[in-house]
Design a protein around this motif. Sequence first.
Motif, short mmCIF file in Angstrom:
data_model
loop_
_atom_site.label_atom_id
_atom_site.label_comp_id
_atom_site.label_asym_id
_atom_site.label_seq_id
_atom_site.Cartn_x
_atom_site.Cartn_y
_atom_site.Cartn_z
N THR A 146 0.97 -9.38 -13.84
CA THR A 146 2.07 -10.28 -13.49
C THR A 146 3.39 -9.60 -13.87
OG1 THR A 146 0.66 -12.18 -13.97
CG2 THR A 146 3.03 -12.57 -13.82
N ASN A 147 4.37 -9.56 -12.90
CA ASN A 147 5.66 -8.94 -13.22
C ASN A 147 6.66 -10.00 -13.66
OD1 ASN A 147 6.68 -10.14 -10.90
ND2 ASN A 147 6.54 -8.26 -9.67
N GLU A 148 7.88 -9.55 -13.93
CA GLU A 148 8.90 -10.44 -14.46
C GLU A 148 9.33 -11.50 -13.45
OE1 GLU A 148 11.92 -7.73 -15.70
OE2 GLU A 148 11.17 -7.63 -17.78
N LYS A 149 9.03 -11.26 -12.19
CA LYS A 149 9.35 -12.24 -11.15
C LYS A 149 8.18 -13.19 -10.90
CE LYS A 149 12.74 -9.37 -8.76
NZ LYS A 149 13.16 -8.79 -7.46
N ASP A 150 7.20 -13.12 -11.81
CA ASP A 150 5.99 -13.96 -11.76
C ASP A 150 5.18 -13.73 -10.49
OD1 ASP A 150 6.35 -15.14 -14.27
OD2 ASP A 150 7.72 -16.64 -13.44
N LYS A 151 5.34 -12.55 -9.93
CA LYS A 151 4.48 -12.14 -8.82
C LYS A 151 3.26 -11.45 -9.39
CE LYS A 151 7.20 -13.50 -5.44
NZ LYS A 151 6.79 -14.51 -4.45
N GLN A 152 2.09 -11.83 -8.79
CA GLN A 152 0.85 -11.27 -9.30
C GLN A 152 0.19 -10.35 -8.27
OE1 GLN A 152 -1.84 -14.37 -10.58
NE2 GLN A 152 -1.03 -14.33 -12.67
N GLY A 153 -0.54 -9.39 -8.85
CA GLY A 153 -1.38 -8.54 -8.02
C GLY A 153 -2.70 -8.38 -8.74
N ASP A 190 6.17 -7.18 -4.74
CA ASP A 190 4.72 -7.01 -4.77
C ASP A 190 4.28 -6.22 -5.99
OD1 ASP A 190 4.84 -8.30 -2.40
OD2 ASP A 190 4.31 -6.58 -1.14
N VAL A 191 3.03 -6.58 -6.40
CA VAL A 191 2.38 -5.85 -7.49
C VAL A 191 1.09 -5.26 -6.92
CG1 VAL A 191 1.36 -5.96 -9.78
CG2 VAL A 191 3.34 -7.39 -9.22
N ILE A 192 0.94 -3.94 -7.05
CA ILE A 192 -0.24 -3.25 -6.52
C ILE A 192 -1.02 -2.70 -7.69
CG2 ILE A 192 -1.08 -1.46 -4.97
CD1 ILE A 192 0.47 -3.66 -3.57
N ILE A 193 -2.34 -3.02 -7.69
CA ILE A 193 -3.20 -2.54 -8.76
C ILE A 193 -4.32 -1.71 -8.14
CG2 ILE A 193 -4.77 -3.17 -10.65
CD1 ILE A 193 -3.17 -5.75 -10.94
N SER A 194 -4.56 -0.56 -8.76
CA SER A 194 -5.65 0.30 -8.30
C SER A 194 -6.53 0.65 -9.48
CB SER A 194 -5.06 1.58 -7.67
OG SER A 194 -6.09 2.47 -7.33
N ILE A 195 -7.81 0.18 -9.42
CA ILE A 195 -8.75 0.47 -10.51
C ILE A 195 -9.31 1.87 -10.30
CG2 ILE A 195 -10.92 -0.20 -11.62
CD1 ILE A 195 -10.32 -3.08 -10.78
N LYS A 214 -9.95 1.92 -16.52
CA LYS A 214 -8.66 2.52 -16.23
C LYS A 214 -8.13 1.95 -14.93
CE LYS A 214 -9.38 7.00 -18.48
NZ LYS A 214 -9.38 8.47 -18.31
N ALA A 215 -6.83 1.63 -14.93
CA ALA A 215 -6.21 1.10 -13.73
C ALA A 215 -4.75 1.53 -13.67
CB ALA A 215 -6.29 -0.43 -13.71
N LYS A 216 -4.23 1.68 -12.46
CA LYS A 216 -2.83 2.03 -12.25
C LYS A 216 -2.13 0.85 -11.62
CE LYS A 216 0.25 5.55 -10.42
NZ LYS A 216 0.37 6.83 -9.70
N ILE A 217 -0.93 0.53 -12.12
CA ILE A 217 -0.18 -0.64 -11.66
C ILE A 217 1.13 -0.17 -11.05
CG2 ILE A 217 0.87 -2.83 -12.33
CD1 ILE A 217 -1.03 -2.77 -14.79
N ILE A 218 1.44 -0.63 -9.87
CA ILE A 218 2.70 -0.29 -9.19
C ILE A 218 3.48 -1.56 -8.96
CG2 ILE A 218 3.75 0.69 -7.13
CD1 ILE A 218 1.26 2.43 -6.82
N LYS A 272 14.29 3.78 5.22
CA LYS A 272 14.66 4.44 3.98
C LYS A 272 13.42 5.10 3.37
CE LYS A 272 18.37 1.14 2.96
NZ LYS A 272 18.89 0.16 1.99
N LEU A 273 13.65 5.82 2.25
CA LEU A 273 12.51 6.41 1.56
C LEU A 273 11.57 5.30 1.11
CD1 LEU A 273 14.33 9.07 -0.66
CD2 LEU A 273 12.96 9.52 1.37
N ALA A 274 10.31 5.41 1.49
CA ALA A 274 9.35 4.36 1.14
C ALA A 274 9.20 4.29 -0.37
CB ALA A 274 8.01 4.65 1.80
N ASN A 275 9.20 3.03 -0.88
CA ASN A 275 8.98 2.87 -2.32
C ASN A 275 7.49 2.94 -2.61
OD1 ASN A 275 7.83 0.22 -1.96
ND2 ASN A 275 9.92 -0.59 -1.76
N ASP A 276 7.15 2.94 -3.90
CA ASP A 276 5.76 3.13 -4.29
C ASP A 276 4.85 2.03 -3.74
OD1 ASP A 276 6.49 5.39 -5.62
OD2 ASP A 276 6.60 4.44 -7.61
N VAL A 277 5.38 0.84 -3.65
CA VAL A 277 4.57 -0.28 -3.16
C VAL A 277 4.23 -0.07 -1.69
CG1 VAL A 277 4.53 -2.76 -2.71
CG2 VAL A 277 5.48 -1.88 -4.87
N GLU A 278 5.26 0.37 -0.93
CA GLU A 278 5.04 0.60 0.49
C GLU A 278 4.07 1.75 0.72
OE1 GLU A 278 9.05 -0.69 2.85
OE2 GLU A 278 9.28 0.96 1.42
#
Length: 852
Positions: free
Chosen positions: A820-827, A749-754, A771-775, A686-692
């Motif tokens: 940390t996202n709502e599913k308590d997954k951290q990146g 998954d949570v992806i962080i890019s500083i 500055k950081a971007k969170i996916i 499928k179309l890759a999501n932002d995390v992928e």
Amino acid sequence: MYLSRRSRFQKQYFKQRLLAYGLIGALAVIVVGFIFSFLIFAWYAKDLPSPSKLSSLSGYSTVFLDRDGKVLYDMYKDKNRVPVTFTEIPDYLKQATIAIEDKNFYKHAGISQFGILRAAINIVLGRGLQSGSTITQQLIKNVLLTSRRTIARKVQEMILAFEVERRYKKDEILLMYLNESPYGGTFWGVGTAAKGYFGKEVKDLNLVQSAIIAGLPQSPSFYSPFIGKNDAWRGRAKDVLRRMREDDYITRDQEKKALSDLEKIRFTAPKLAISAPHFVFYSKDQVEKEYGEKLIDQGIKVKTTLDLEVQKTAEKIVSEEIEKLKGLNATNGAVVVLDSKTGDILAMVGSYDYNDEKFGKFNAALGLRQPGSAVKPITYATALEKGYTPSMVLMDVKTEFSSGNSADKPYTPVNYDGKFRGPMQIRFTLGNSENIPAVKMLAIAGIRDFLQKATDMGMTTFAPTQENLNRFGLSVTLGGGETTLLDLTSAFSVFAGNGNKKERRVISEITDFKGKKIYKQVRVREKQVLTPEVAFLISHILSDNNARLEVFGPNSYLNIPGKTVAVKTGTTDDKRDNWAVGYTKSITVGVWVGNNDNSPMNPKIASGATGASPIFYRLMRELLKDHEDGIMDKPDKVKALTIDAYLGGLPKDGYPTRSEYFIEGTEPKDVSPFYKKLKLSKANGKLANDVEIKNGNFEEKEFVIITESDPVSGDGKNRWQEGIDAWLKDQGDPKFHPPTETSDASTDDVIISIKNPSGQQTVDSNNVEIKAKIISIAKIKNVKIKINGSEVKSIDGDKEEVNETINLVDGAYELQVVATNEKDKQGESTIKFGVNKPWDYITPTVIPSPTL
């Protein structure tokens, strides 16, 4: 006061002498006036013809010639005259003539005092001499004098009128008038007119027929039922009947019945010794528009632009081909041939048989008809001038055109063969005459601009008036308007002539019977209405046999073997009109086939195969034996470029290429934007999501994704795209079917890019901007910023970006951002940097001094 006797006598004597002198003076004036008048009359009368010559006709013929001086028509050659006696002429005809021409004929002495007074007033007011002559004067003008309107000629006419009235009885004068007057064409005198128009003896004419004939002499070439203006005779006959009723020759009931009978009148079939009849009468109309119909009656030589040999060839081909089509209910055809370089009309065939009783006289080359697809080149020319190119792709798919307004009826055109061909470049949509892309092109280019361009090119009925804008919709590009074959052919000659519109020429020279030039065409008048570059592009497409290959095949009648000819066909949806119009740099040919009563032809009539196309093919082959083929030369601003043959951009690996012409500055700069690489999830395709995508867990694959906007829609609904999407569903090629769903893999998954500061770099300020971007697919509930392991900032809420400023002293630091996202997954993401120090700077350790 007392006056002596002597004084009274002197005063009386003075009055008598004054009276005597006055009488003598008046007598002298009368005598001198009489002598002067006598001398004037003598001067004008010295060269007058004898009234006894009234039975001898003089005059000059009007002759129409082709461009080489060959006679096309001698209007008054061998003037037919069948003298009749006074008793043979019915009273109705005598009365009608007197009523319309000279109601006081039996009362005056040859001239009308009222007419003289009116003429004098007109001269004083600067209106010039105007007609209004008595029957006697008209007889003299027809037989003894010329028709020139001068004072001298008028005086001579009056002198002769008195003399004729003295010599002849009124009935004799009326008889001579009826036997010597022109009644149209070669018909002179009522005896010939009765035979020519009604096939009967003059004595057998009824009231209506008498009224028609009586109305002709005033302007025979204008009122003639055979060579005059359409139905002009009818209005004139009504005037005659009205005057007869006003003068008590007939009753109101007789007038009413006569008017009813007038609508049912029938004439005998004309037998004219004439070549190119429709053209001759068209050119006659042009002369009359410019100079008035009286000039034709005076006798002139009209040298036209027509080539009699070309005309004969066209007539022969039209006659033969229409004969073949009668089984398909196609009964008539018309042809126009123009000189592409000058605008001269070389041939005009108005019908396949001029002598046909039903429709022969009607000039179909001038009749308003729907042109079908023959107007498409003008649509595309309008678009090309706006910067669009022959490689532009339009989707040929079933499409509904609608603004969405409830009052706007949706328009869903279909192609000629009922097929849909998907993505097509303009070169091929025009060449194959596809309807749906043409309608889209008009919607993009604009109806008003199209109508203006058509008008500029000579199709005056397409003027962008408010009335036309209200009645014309997008179907106008498929021939929804009306034009004439002559105007449509003239418009195509603009493409042939580098975008220049030449003023159409019919007459090259007019001379009077003495050889004096009345008119001579000295140069070609032209106006640039289309850029040479666009004219070339359209011409190149219309002459490209490959561009029309898919619909018309390689060997259609549009392909002239060994010759380069640009051509476009047109057929209305209901098969009422069939066209073929084409050109080379030297000649432009237009052909129409159909029925004069606008009835539909057999559905088997097909563009490029039957109808107009075979006529065009045969005629063009004959003409190119003496005329140059080929289209205009390529302008310098037109460049050739190799492009992708499928979607029209720069060449694309794995796809065929072809060559195309572009106006400088419009060439494609990249491959077509319809080629798109998509990132697909390695996990599920499928179309890759932002995390992928961030993790690199995807692969790229190329698809063809075609989109169009809908400029017609007014409700936000893209009906053009709906048509494309419906077409795509039926396509088996996987390149048209990209995945539309987004991958749900790695969604926790949570992806962080500083983004700032950069790792292993030195910041030269103590105020550090972080500055950081969170996916994350799930929403973020908290973000923590840590420096050297210690939390310095905690931010709650859904964040896609972090933008914070922290004050730090000089030194080396480790920055860590944890989300940390709502599913308590951290990146998390960690970098090292320095503040006014190298990122790897080590702070010196202070060693205490030993105690002594």
